[in-house]
Design an enzyme around this catalytic site. Structure first.
Site, PDB file in Angstrom:
ATOM      1  N   PHE A   1      -0.965  -1.353  -4.331  1.00 46.70           N
ATOM      2  CA  PHE A   1      -1.696  -2.604  -4.269  1.00 46.70           C
ATOM      3  C   PHE A   1      -2.841  -2.491  -3.255  1.00 46.70           C
ATOM      4  CE2 PHE A   1       2.428  -3.931  -5.906  1.00 46.70           C
ATOM      5  CZ  PHE A   1       2.043  -4.747  -6.966  1.00 46.70           C
ATOM      6  N   PRO A   2      -4.073  -2.814  -3.664  1.00 49.63           N
ATOM      7  CA  PRO A   2      -5.249  -2.642  -2.791  1.00 49.63           C
ATOM      8  C   PRO A   2      -5.373  -3.786  -1.786  1.00 49.63           C
ATOM      9  CG  PRO A   2      -5.941  -3.520  -4.901  1.00 49.63           C
ATOM     10  CD  PRO A   2      -4.459  -3.295  -5.015  1.00 49.63           C
ATOM     11  N   LYS A   3      -4.473  -3.817  -0.819  1.00 48.54           N
ATOM     12  CA  LYS A   3      -4.362  -4.967   0.081  1.00 48.54           C
ATOM     13  C   LYS A   3      -5.149  -4.765   1.371  1.00 48.54           C
ATOM     14  CE  LYS A   3       0.002  -6.556  -1.775  1.00 48.54           C
ATOM     15  NZ  LYS A   3       1.176  -7.397  -1.510  1.00 48.54           N
ATOM     16  N   LYS A   4      -5.800  -5.853   1.789  1.00 51.18           N
ATOM     17  CA  LYS A   4      -6.527  -5.905   3.050  1.00 51.18           C
ATOM     18  C   LYS A   4      -6.173  -7.192   3.779  1.00 51.18           C
ATOM     19  CE  LYS A   4     -10.802  -4.676   3.509  1.00 51.18           C
ATOM     20  NZ  LYS A   4     -12.277  -4.569   3.393  1.00 51.18           N
TER      21      LYS A   4
ATOM     22  N   ARG B   1       0.823  -1.211   0.000  1.00 52.59           N
ATOM     23  CA  ARG B   1       0.000   0.000   0.000  1.00 52.59           C
ATOM     24  C   ARG B   1       0.859   1.264   0.000  1.00 52.59           C
ATOM     25  NH1 ARG B   1      -5.446  -0.831   1.260  1.00 52.59           N
ATOM     26  NH2 ARG B   1      -5.575   1.366   1.789  1.00 52.59           N
TER      27      ARG B   1
END
Length: 254
Positions: free
Chosen positions: A113-116, A108
């Site tokens: 990168f759309p990381k969760k 992020r």
């Protein structure tokens, strides 16, 4: 700490940074990829301009990474839309879920990168390759594929892994308005494919408010692949700045 020493810091916390400086090399990275057709309207609601959609295709991926410099070992699950930027074909990353803090923070902060946080797994169950994603204690996705049914051409596998990737970088300012709002591009490099296979596949997506994979329903399985590779992630580059253009006219000259 002196001001000059603050500028030497890579990230926070001071003295124990959340992640280390790259480049990061991924060895024996294992992919389960399932490309499927979904509803065009649902996909168009999620893919930002100036990216374009030719066919409403989505790639569901589970990646097992047992040996990554700086990050260690973890499994990641993502969802990407097949898109076009001008004449270049690529993918727009919609979401990625994993349970490795350094990889989340670096993905992020350094890139977009759309990381969760989520819990993904990739394993072999008898004659089946299985990929799963849980958000908390609830199952979000289950993917299955016949284990190594037919070989996939290694050059085609390398092209599949190395497709250009587009992402949104959004950071709010202290006033609540975006301080950064950009479309960026990255691409995997130094790819060595060690094995690649195709086979029959199925994908189940389960409704979840905070992990909405099922908002892009599976209408038709197009292809599935199982790829084992070494690779390196290249830095992201800016391709479009939303704050530099009128909000209602992306791409138009001033």
């Amino acid at each position: 700490m002196k001001k000059k020493d603050v500028l030497k810091q890579y990230t926070t916390p001071i003295g124990a940074p959340a992640f280390v400086q790259g480049p990061h090399r991924f060895k024996r990275r294992e992919y389960l990829n399932i490309t499927y057709r979904t509803d065009r309207e649902a996909l168009e609601n999620l893919v930002p301009e100036p990216l374009e959609i030719d066919q409403p295709l989505v790639r569901f991926e589970v990646m097992k990474m047992p040996d990554t410099t700086g990050y260690g070992a973890y499994v990641e699950c993502g969802q990407a839309a097949v898109v076009r930027m001008g004449q270049e074909q690529g993918e727009f990353l919609l979401a990625m879920y994993l349970d490795n803090l350094p990889a989340i923070a670096a993905g992020r902060e350094l890139s977009a990168f759309p990381k969760k946080l989520g819990s993904a797994k990739l394993f072999v169950d008898s004659d089946t390759l299985v990929g799963t994603l849980d958000y908390g204690v609830l199952r979000v996705a289950t993917a299955t594929m016949g284990y190594k049914h037919k070989p996939l051409d290694l050059e085609k596998a390398q092209q599949e892994v190395g497709v250009p990737t587009f992402m949104l970088k959004i950071l709010p300012g202290y006033s609540g308005r975006p301080r950064i709002c950009e479309l960026v591009r990255t691409q995997i490099t130094n790819v060595t494919v060690k094995g690649a296979w195709i086979g029959p596949a199925r994908l189940q997506l389960f409704e979840h408010a905070l992990a909405p994979f099922a908002d892009l329903p599976v209408r038709e399985i197009i292809s599935a692949s199982h790829i084992l590779t070494d690779l390196t992630l290249s830095p992201a580059t800016l391709i479009y700045d939303y704050l530099a253009e009128p909000a209602d006219a992306p791409g138009e000259a001033k």
